[in-house]
Design a protein around this motif. Structure first.
Motif, PDB file in Angstrom:
ATOM      1  N   MET A   1      -8.825  14.744  -1.546  1.00 15.74           N
ATOM      2  CA  MET A   1      -8.201  13.438  -1.282  1.00 15.74           C
ATOM      3  C   MET A   1      -9.039  12.682  -0.257  1.00 15.74           C
ATOM      4  O   MET A   1      -9.308  13.175   0.837  1.00 15.74           O
ATOM      5  CB  MET A   1      -6.785  13.644  -0.749  1.00 15.74           C
ATOM      6  N   THR A   2      -9.474  11.495  -0.587  1.00 11.59           N
ATOM      7  CA  THR A   2     -10.253  10.668   0.335  1.00 11.59           C
ATOM      8  C   THR A   2      -9.303   9.839   1.193  1.00 11.59           C
ATOM      9  O   THR A   2      -8.425   9.158   0.673  1.00 11.59           O
ATOM     10  CB  THR A   2     -11.200   9.734  -0.438  1.00 11.59           C
ATOM     11  N   ILE A   3      -9.478   9.942   2.488  1.00 11.67           N
ATOM     12  CA  ILE A   3      -8.594   9.229   3.412  1.00 11.67           C
ATOM     13  C   ILE A   3      -9.360   8.092   4.072  1.00 11.67           C
ATOM     14  O   ILE A   3     -10.443   8.294   4.621  1.00 11.67           O
ATOM     15  CB  ILE A   3      -8.053  10.180   4.494  1.00 11.67           C
ATOM     16  N   THR A   4      -8.821   6.903   3.986  1.00 13.07           N
ATOM     17  CA  THR A   4      -9.417   5.757   4.663  1.00 13.07           C
ATOM     18  C   THR A   4      -8.497   5.311   5.783  1.00 13.07           C
ATOM     19  O   THR A   4      -7.300   5.573   5.773  1.00 13.07           O
ATOM     20  CB  THR A   4      -9.628   4.589   3.683  1.00 13.07           C
ATOM     21  N   ALA A   5      -9.074   4.631   6.757  1.00 10.86           N
ATOM     22  CA  ALA A   5      -8.280   4.172   7.889  1.00 10.86           C
ATOM     23  C   ALA A   5      -7.454   2.949   7.535  1.00 10.86           C
ATOM     24  O   ALA A   5      -6.457   2.656   8.183  1.00 10.86           O
ATOM     25  CB  ALA A   5      -9.201   3.858   9.071  1.00 10.86           C
ATOM     26  N   VAL A   6      -7.863   2.191   6.513  1.00  8.88           N
ATOM     27  CA  VAL A   6      -7.171   0.949   6.178  1.00  8.88           C
ATOM     28  C   VAL A   6      -5.775   1.265   5.642  1.00  8.88           C
ATOM     29  O   VAL A   6      -5.624   2.076   4.722  1.00  8.88           O
ATOM     30  CB  VAL A   6      -7.956   0.155   5.112  1.00  8.88           C
ATOM     31  N   PRO A   7      -4.737   0.674   6.191  1.00  6.74           N
ATOM     32  CA  PRO A   7      -3.383   0.897   5.675  1.00  6.74           C
ATOM     33  C   PRO A   7      -3.281   0.473   4.211  1.00  6.74           C
ATOM     34  O   PRO A   7      -3.860  -0.537   3.795  1.00  6.74           O
ATOM     35  CB  PRO A   7      -2.517   0.010   6.573  1.00  6.74           C
ATOM     36  N   VAL A   8      -2.539   1.263   3.424  1.00 11.45           N
ATOM     37  CA  VAL A   8      -2.352   0.951   2.011  1.00 11.45           C
ATOM     38  C   VAL A   8      -0.894   1.201   1.627  1.00 11.45           C
ATOM     39  O   VAL A   8      -0.185   1.957   2.296  1.00 11.45           O
ATOM     40  CB  VAL A   8      -3.268   1.815   1.108  1.00 11.45           C
ATOM     41  N   ILE A   9      -0.464   0.560   0.558  1.00 11.49           N
ATOM     42  CA  ILE A   9       0.842   0.847  -0.028  1.00 11.49           C
ATOM     43  C   ILE A   9       0.602   1.609  -1.324  1.00 11.49           C
ATOM     44  O   ILE A   9      -0.100   1.137  -2.224  1.00 11.49           O
ATOM     45  CB  ILE A   9       1.636  -0.445  -0.290  1.00 11.49           C
ATOM     46  N   LYS A  10       1.179   2.815  -1.405  1.00  8.35           N
ATOM     47  CA  LYS A  10       0.949   3.681  -2.566  1.00  8.35           C
ATOM     48  C   LYS A  10       2.238   4.420  -2.902  1.00  8.35           C
ATOM     49  O   LYS A  10       2.851   5.036  -2.029  1.00  8.35           O
ATOM     50  CB  LYS A  10      -0.172   4.678  -2.246  1.00  8.35           C
ATOM     51  N   ASN A  11       2.646   4.322  -4.156  1.00  7.22           N
ATOM     52  CA  ASN A  11       3.865   4.991  -4.618  1.00  7.22           C
ATOM     53  C   ASN A  11       5.079   4.648  -3.747  1.00  7.22           C
ATOM     54  O   ASN A  11       5.902   5.509  -3.420  1.00  7.22           O
ATOM     55  CB  ASN A  11       3.673   6.514  -4.637  1.00  7.22           C
ATOM     56  N   GLY A  12       5.155   3.375  -3.340  1.00  6.26           N
ATOM     57  CA  GLY A  12       6.296   2.936  -2.547  1.00  6.26           C
ATOM     58  C   GLY A  12       6.252   3.357  -1.097  1.00  6.26           C
ATOM     59  O   GLY A  12       7.267   3.269  -0.394  1.00  6.26           O
ATOM     60  N   CYS A  13       5.091   3.827  -0.633  1.00  4.62           N
ATOM     61  CA  CYS A  13       4.940   4.258   0.768  1.00  4.62           C
ATOM     62  C   CYS A  13       3.816   3.473   1.431  1.00  4.62           C
ATOM     63  O   CYS A  13       2.758   3.253   0.823  1.00  4.62           O
ATOM     64  CB  CYS A  13       4.615   5.757   0.844  1.00  4.62           C
ATOM     65  N   LEU A  14       4.039   3.092   2.668  1.00  7.47           N
ATOM     66  CA  LEU A  14       2.966   2.523   3.485  1.00  7.47           C
ATOM     67  C   LEU A  14       2.271   3.684   4.180  1.00  7.47           C
ATOM     68  O   LEU A  14       2.902   4.441   4.928  1.00  7.47           O
ATOM     69  CB  LEU A  14       3.512   1.539   4.515  1.00  7.47           C
ATOM     70  N   MET A  15       0.982   3.818   3.934  1.00  8.29           N
ATOM     71  CA  MET A  15       0.231   4.948   4.452  1.00  8.29           C
ATOM     72  C   MET A  15      -0.889   4.467   5.370  1.00  8.29           C
ATOM     73  O   MET A  15      -1.548   3.465   5.095  1.00  8.29           O
ATOM     74  CB  MET A  15      -0.350   5.769   3.306  1.00  8.29           C
ATOM     75  N   VAL A  16      -1.073   5.207   6.441  1.00 12.40           N
ATOM     76  CA  VAL A  16      -2.141   4.939   7.400  1.00 12.40           C
ATOM     77  C   VAL A  16      -2.885   6.241   7.650  1.00 12.40           C
ATOM     78  O   VAL A  16      -2.275   7.237   8.052  1.00 12.40           O
ATOM     79  CB  VAL A  16      -1.590   4.381   8.726  1.00 12.40           C
ATOM     80  N   ARG A  17      -4.155   6.249   7.356  1.00  6.67           N
ATOM     81  CA  ARG A  17      -4.998   7.446   7.536  1.00  6.67           C
ATOM     82  C   ARG A  17      -4.400   8.665   6.838  1.00  6.67           C
ATOM     83  O   ARG A  17      -4.390   9.775   7.364  1.00  6.67           O
ATOM     84  CB  ARG A  17      -5.226   7.715   9.024  1.00  6.67           C
ATOM     85  N   GLY A  18      -3.863   8.435   5.652  1.00  5.95           N
ATOM     86  CA  GLY A  18      -3.331   9.540   4.872  1.00  5.95           C
ATOM     87  C   GLY A  18      -1.929   9.966   5.239  1.00  5.95           C
ATOM     88  O   GLY A  18      -1.361  10.853   4.598  1.00  5.95           O
ATOM     89  N   LYS A  19      -1.339   9.355   6.230  1.00 12.87           N
ATOM     90  CA  LYS A  19       0.013   9.693   6.665  1.00 12.87           C
ATOM     91  C   LYS A  19       0.998   8.643   6.159  1.00 12.87           C
ATOM     92  O   LYS A  19       0.726   7.441   6.216  1.00 12.87           O
ATOM     93  CB  LYS A  19       0.096   9.748   8.197  1.00 12.87           C
ATOM     94  N   VAL A  20       2.123   9.105   5.691  1.00  5.11           N
ATOM     95  CA  VAL A  20       3.174   8.198   5.272  1.00  5.11           C
ATOM     96  C   VAL A  20       3.887   7.675   6.512  1.00  5.11           C
ATOM     97  O   VAL A  20       4.452   8.446   7.291  1.00  5.11           O
ATOM     98  CB  VAL A  20       4.183   8.907   4.345  1.00  5.11           C
ATOM     99  N   VAL A  21       3.853   6.373   6.706  1.00 11.12           N
ATOM    100  CA  VAL A  21       4.523   5.755   7.849  1.00 11.12           C
ATOM    101  C   VAL A  21       5.864   5.177   7.426  1.00 11.12           C
ATOM    102  O   VAL A  21       6.877   5.351   8.099  1.00 11.12           O
ATOM    103  CB  VAL A  21       3.628   4.661   8.481  1.00 11.12           C
TER     104      VAL A  21
END
Length: 743
Positions: A1-21
């Motif tokens: 799994m490639t983790i980027t620092a940029v926040p993303v929305i994926k599968n209904g989750c806001l993720m930051v650095r691979g962590k679900v926030v």
């Protein structure tokens, strides 16, 4: 799994650095990448409105610290673990992210597993709209977006919330504010502003000394009493009470109606009759004569005058002949739902009833320029501009709260630049993000609600508030931690905090009511202070604890000087409770509280340590007067009773060229911020120190020196082989002194 620092929305989750926030992020929430791994989060609505509340998703099981507007004028901190604990009007949210607090819904191993990092969620200005955060009982995190003008509407807010992450919370805040300043263009980072000169000198404010009954004779009496005690202020703030005002709701011979004092309005830009009096010898005087006299007789460098952003608390009097050219109109404030939902304020209740005389925003520069040019011609050096957040309630018909705030701030900045040198402006009651993110030039602002001498339960809250608020404010302005009283039961507590706060140091003592022993620990013989380099902020391990109400945590505040670090440890427990928060009786601890600190509580200590650092530090405890040698990673125990504090000066021990001698300067050991007196320290065949001030100068030395010279003259010194404490008495009147130590 490639983790980027940029926040993303994926599968209904806001993720930051691979962590679900955030989980359960609605489909109308959008994310837009920004620079350096940051992003903006926004939302869309099917219909336009001047006030939107958008759901961002569910936030649970994250330690957080937030800053929110509890009362319209001021922020305070709050800590917690879920969105339900986030109040309305939250203007900053900092999350501590680590594996056990993340919701690992994707069941994938994160490369950052086990590593702690921080997520900043910062509601900002989006065009004419101002955003804030708030939580719900269901742990949903919402953002509120409002214009403050029913006619200014949008159906989408795409840049309402800024999100960024980093491994160092202090770097994260600094970098984020710089990114925002560049992107938004509506404000400037402190690094790009000119700080006013008064902040490095001891000051006196007339407010608590006289309140609105301030007079020329009272001012002279106060300055004389300081002079007789041997410590004279170098700047003076003549606070509320000098202006020509009118309370049209007060009937002669009748008692004042409670609340109408806030509806008092300005009738002229010049001083009132108290400052146009005849002296006992029959000569007339005025503001200009007074300022000339007190500068001449008491060595003042700067005199500041107080006024409100709207002129006075109730604005300006529309019927005043002197002020008609500014097109003032009576307007009734409208507070945001967030303000009304938190703590209401008596001043706003009054102004909503009686109205505010509002200067036409197009005439704001003329108003300020006329007032400031008159004051400058009278010898005034700057102004303290108060009651600033009032403007947010007057946006209707002016393009909204953000637009009117921007107009007033630009007019104020332009007038300050034209009339006063050194950017001499103190902003006050200005904690809303409208003001923070419209601050292009103003470089110092009050960091919390007033010091209140007669409110014993407010003292600990004050110190906690200023330090936490400085996390955000300190990136935009030099935080002003307010005046205090030197002759007060909490003077030591407040004085020690001011000494390490990187803030101005000033008091509001009544004439003759001073404790010069306290002041001598803060003020040098020339009237200057040992101001630390940055805004004093909680240490990293204090960011997510409640130092006022959890019954177990001490507050640690860190800062840096040029050559040394400093940590102040304060027991703020058992003496007060936060507004809007109930305290279980079991947490009210009025006994001594144990804690610990480490040299590495000082951020960036390695930056000042240099290449010859032994990785040990000389640690000087101010109150106990003890010197210890401490490895940088070691924790040192400390125990403090309620309203007690200790200041630790931390100086990296360096190896001299011959590798036999190890040395670390401490500074003036009778000053709270001892290390602020060390300007420079170089190592050659001898140790050469450039020091400020007079008094007992201390240092750690692994060996007794052969001799010590001050200003190239032999000077006696003392040395303790047990602790390594070397002291020499600096007595000359010169502000800077060269100390040479030879082995």
């Amino acid at each position: 799994m490639t983790i980027t620092a940029v926040p993303v929305i994926k599968n209904g989750c806001l993720m930051v650095r691979g962590k679900v926030v955030l989980t359960g992020v609605p489909d109308n929430v959008v994310i837009t990448p920004s620079s350096s791994g940051s992003a903006f989060v926004g939302a869309t609505s099917p219909s336009p409105s001047s006030h939107h509340v958008f759901n961002l998703g569910t936030l649970e099981n994250y330690r957080f610290m937030c800053l929110f507007i509890a009362k319209i004028w001021w922020m305070i901190p709050r800590v917690g673990r879920s969105a339900s604990e986030i109040p309305m009007e939250t203007q900053m949210l900092l999350l501590e992210a680590e594996e056990e607090s993340a919701l690992d819904l994707l069941q994938e191993e994160s490369e950052t597993s086990g590593n702690k990092f921080y997520v900043l969620v910062l509601p900002v200005l989006d065009g004419a709209f101002r955003t804030t955060l708030q939580g719900t009982k269901a742990n949903e995190l919402h953002f509120c977006c409002e214009s403050g003008d029913p006619n200014v509407q949008i159906s989408q807010a795409l840049e309402g919330v800024f999100i960024n992450s980093g491994d160092n919370p202090f770097e994260l805040l600094k970098d984020s504010i710089k990114i925002l300043a560049k992107h938004k263009g509506t404000f400037s980072h402190l690094d790009n502003k000119k700080s006013p000169a008064h902040i490095d000198w001891f000051g006196w404010c007339t407010w608590d000394a006289f309140y609105t009954d301030v007079t020329p004779n009272g001012i002279k009496d106060g300055l004389q009493s300081f002079k007789e005690g041997g410590i004279s202020p170098k700047y003076l703030i003549i606070d509320d009470g000098w202006q020509e005002t009118e309370n049209e709701f007060k009937k002669e011979g009748e008692p004042i109606i409670e609340g109408t004092q806030f509806a008092t309005r300005l009738t002229d830009i010049k001083e009132n009759s108290k400052f146009k009096i005849s002296e006992s010898d029959g000569t007339a005087t005025n503001l200009k004569e007074l300022i000339h006299q007190i500068k001449e007789n008491y060595g003042l460098k700067y005199v500041y005058m107080w006024h409100a952003l709207a002129g006075y608390w109730g604005g300006v009097q529309p019927a005043s002949e002197a002020l008609k050219k500014y097109n003032p109109k009576l307007q009734y404030p409208v507070q945001s739902p967030g303000n009304v939902g938190n703590i209401t304020d008596i001043a706003m209740d009054s102004l909503e009833k009686y109205g505010v005389g509002v200067v036409d925003p197009e005439k704001a520069f003329d108003f300020y320029n006329d007032m400031h040019s008159y004051l400058a011609s009278s010898g005034v050096d700057g102004v303290k501009v108060d009651v600033q957040n009032l403007i947010e309630t007057l946006g209707a018909g002016h393009g909204g709260r953000v637009s009117i705030t921007k107009q007033y701030h630009e007019a104020l900045d332009e007038s300050i630049e034209k009339n006063f040198t050194d950017n001499n402006l103190i902003c006050c009651m200005c904690h809303n993000s409208d003001s923070i993110f419209s601050s292009k030039k103003s470089a110092t602002a009050r960091a919390s609600e007033d010091f209140m001498p007669n409110e014993p339960t407010f003292q600990t809250l004050h110190i906690a508030s200023v330090s936490f608020n400085s996390l955000l404010l300190g990136e935009v302005v030099v935080p002003d931690w307010d005046m205090f009283h030197s002759n007060h039961s909490t003077a030591e507590f407040h004085g020690a905090a001011r000494a390490i706060g990187g803030c101005p140091v000033y008091v509001s003592d009544k004439p003759g009511k001073h404790d010069f022993e306290i002041l001598k620990k803060l003020v040098l013989h020339d009237g200057s202070i040992l101001r630390a380099r940055y805004a004093g902020r909680p240490t990293r391990d204090c960011l997510f604890v409640d130092p006022v109400m959890d019954g177990k945590s001490l507050l640690k505040i860190w800062n840096l000087n040029k050559i040394t670090g400093v940590v102040g440890v304060f027991n703020c427990q058992g003496a007060g409770t936060w507004p809007m928060k109930q305290a279980p009786e079991s947490t009210q601890n009025t006994g001594p509280i144990p804690g610990r600190f480490s040299p590495l509580d000082v951020e960036y200590l390695e930056d000042i340590a240099g290449e010859t650092w032994t990785e040990d530090c000389a640690v000087y405890a101010f109150n106990s007067g003890t010197l210890s040698r401490v490895p940088k990673n070691r924790a040192v125990r400390v125990s403090l009773g309620v309203l007690e504090c200790e200041i630790f000066t931390i100086s990296p021990i360096k190896q001299m060229l011959n590798e036999e001698i190890q040395f670390a300067p401490i500074g003036l050991i009778n000053m709270y911020n001892s290390g602020g007196a060390v300007e420079d320290c170089t190592f050659g065949e001898t140790v050469t120190i450039k020091a400020r001030g007079r008094g007992l100068f201390g240092a750690y030395s692994s060996k007794k020196p052969r001799f010590c010279k001050v200003e190239k003259k032999d000077e006696e010194f003392t040395y303790s082989s047990d602790s390594g404490l070397l002291t020499v008495d600096l007595q000359s009147d010169s502000s800077f002194k060269e100390i040479e130590i030879a082995y």
